[in-house]
Write a protein that holds these residues in place. Structure first.
Motif, PDB file in Angstrom:
ATOM      1  N   ARG A  40       7.819  59.803  47.145  1.00 22.80           N
ATOM      2  CA  ARG A  40       7.524  60.020  45.514  1.00 22.80           C
ATOM      3  C   ARG A  40       6.592  59.091  45.250  1.00 22.80           C
ATOM      4  N   GLY A  85      11.646  58.946  39.890  1.00 24.03           N
ATOM      5  CA  GLY A  85      12.612  59.182  41.365  1.00 24.03           C
ATOM      6  C   GLY A  85      13.407  60.200  41.395  1.00 24.03           C
ATOM      7  N   ALA A  86      13.773  60.921  40.394  1.00 27.25           N
ATOM      8  CA  ALA A  86      14.938  61.874  40.296  1.00 27.25           C
ATOM      9  C   ALA A  86      14.397  63.165  40.592  1.00 27.25           C
ATOM     10  N   CYS A  87      13.512  63.664  40.210  1.00 29.38           N
ATOM     11  CA  CYS A  87      13.161  65.156  40.318  1.00 29.38           C
ATOM     12  C   CYS A  87      12.481  65.508  41.436  1.00 29.38           C
ATOM     13  N   HIS A  88      11.852  64.661  42.218  1.00 25.76           N
ATOM     14  CA  HIS A  88      11.053  64.925  43.548  1.00 25.76           C
ATOM     15  C   HIS A  88       9.950  65.816  43.401  1.00 25.76           C
ATOM     16  N   GLY A  89       9.529  66.030  41.920  1.00 24.57           N
ATOM     17  CA  GLY A  89       8.134  66.737  41.653  1.00 24.57           C
ATOM     18  C   GLY A  89       6.813  65.935  42.003  1.00 24.57           C
ATOM     19  N   CYS A  90       6.950  64.984  42.720  1.00 22.96           N
ATOM     20  CA  CYS A  90       5.576  64.155  42.679  1.00 22.96           C
ATOM     21  C   CYS A  90       5.256  63.786  44.145  1.00 22.96           C
ATOM     22  N   CYS A 134       6.087  58.306  42.136  1.00 17.26           N
ATOM     23  CA  CYS A 134       6.342  57.487  40.973  1.00 17.26           C
ATOM     24  C   CYS A 134       7.423  56.252  41.326  1.00 17.26           C
ATOM     25  N   MET A 148       3.614  64.234  37.250  1.00 15.64           N
ATOM     26  CA  MET A 148       5.200  63.575  37.299  1.00 15.64           C
ATOM     27  C   MET A 148       5.979  64.298  35.906  1.00 15.64           C
ATOM     28  N   ALA A 149       7.251  64.383  36.364  1.00 11.27           N
ATOM     29  CA  ALA A 149       8.088  64.924  35.309  1.00 11.27           C
ATOM     30  C   ALA A 149       8.857  64.031  34.898  1.00 11.27           C
ATOM     31  N   CYS A 150       9.879  63.422  35.883  1.00 10.51           N
ATOM     32  CA  CYS A 150      10.871  62.540  35.269  1.00 10.51           C
ATOM     33  C   CYS A 150      10.196  61.118  35.379  1.00 10.51           C
ATOM     34  N   GLY A 151       9.314  60.739  36.532  1.00  8.58           N
ATOM     35  CA  GLY A 151       8.571  59.365  36.397  1.00  8.58           C
ATOM     36  C   GLY A 151       9.597  58.330  36.976  1.00  8.58           C
TER      37      GLY A 151
HETATM   38 FE1  FES Z   1      10.140  63.030  39.345  1.00  4.38          FE
HETATM   39 FE2  FES Z   1       8.470  61.290  40.633  1.00  4.38          FE
HETATM   40  S1  FES Z   1       8.178  62.271  38.705  1.00  4.38           S
HETATM   41  S2  FES Z   1      10.518  61.837  41.117  1.00  4.38           S
END
Ligand code: FES
Length: 246
Positions: free
Chosen positions: A228, A213-218, A230, A208-211
């Protein structure tokens, strides 16, 4: 949107060479915490100033305090391990969804490594009204926490091997109605493959980056889309996950 907070450390103690337990004072947040939910935590040190928060599952609640059982495996978690009672740290939470609760069922909990804390918390809530069997696995003895059957890859505690190796027998012997799991994705996928017809709710681990829901990295492949971990999880119906794409 959850608020960024500074929470006071009530206690921080080593459990073994790798894990520590952190207790935070949070009178207004403790009643909101449910098994499966997590916080983003970060120590207030200069070295951590530009670092990402660490997503950490809630391990339990006692009165005004929230507990976290954390493995010190990198700079962020090692900095958290050094916090002292009375200090404050940065926190966001509680975040994410929680496990659905049941009554009158034969429940199997399957955890791996740092997947134990949320299932330990869940077990506390379910054990009065259900029959619980908790199996837990890890790389070595320091990864093992209280459970009914423990497994380690190196054989240093419990049985040597993977937590899923006796699963077919346990499902039959205990007449399991529902499974809850938390741990590495391959472990959860293996559980789902062995028991595709048993209701199974899984809390997923993801980078997780932002944690928030904003970055869609998860994202993980769920149903006909990508969700997502997170913000849409971390708890998912394991049958909805497209395991062949993971
Ligand atoms: Fe960024 Fe889930 S960690 S959307």
């Amino acid at each position: 949107m959850p608020r960024f907070l500074e929470l006071k450390v009530a206690d921080c103690k080593r459990l073994n060479a790798d894990y520590f337990e952190l207790w935070l004072e949070a009178p207004s947040l403790a009643p909101l915490c449910k098994p499966g939910m997590f916080f983003e935590l970060k120590a207030q040190t200069a070295a951590q100033e530009r670092k990402l928060f660490k997503p950490i599952s809630v391990a339990g609640v006692l009165n005004d305090r929230i507990s976290f059982i954390i493995k010190a495996i990198g700079p962020g978690t090692r900095a958290l391990a050094e916090v002292q009672p009375g200090e404050t740290l940065f926190a966001l939470g509680p975040l994410g969804n929680d496990f659905p609760l049941v009554e009158g069922k034969n429940v199997l909990l399957v955890s791996g490594g740092v997947g134990w804390p949320p299932l330990g918390f869940l077990s506390d809530l379910l054990k009065e009204r259900n029959k619980i069997t908790h199996i837990h696995g890890g790389a070595g003895a320091s990864d093992i926490f209280p459970c009914d059957r423990a497994y380690t890859v190196d054989g240093s505690a419990g049985e040597k091997g993977l937590v899923t190796q006796d699963l077919p027998q346990i499902l039959t012997d205990q007449n399991i109605d529902i499974i809850y799991s938390c741990g590495p994705l391959p472990m959860i996928g293996a559980v789902q493959k062995i028991a595709p017809k048993i209701p199974h709710f899984a809390s997923l681990e993801a980078y997780m980056a932002c944690g928030l829901g904003a970055c869609h990295g998860c994202v993980v492949p769920v149903g006909e889309s990508y969700l997502r971990v997170c913000a849409d999880g971390p708890v998912f119906n394991a049958a909805d996950i497209r395991w062949e794409e993971i």
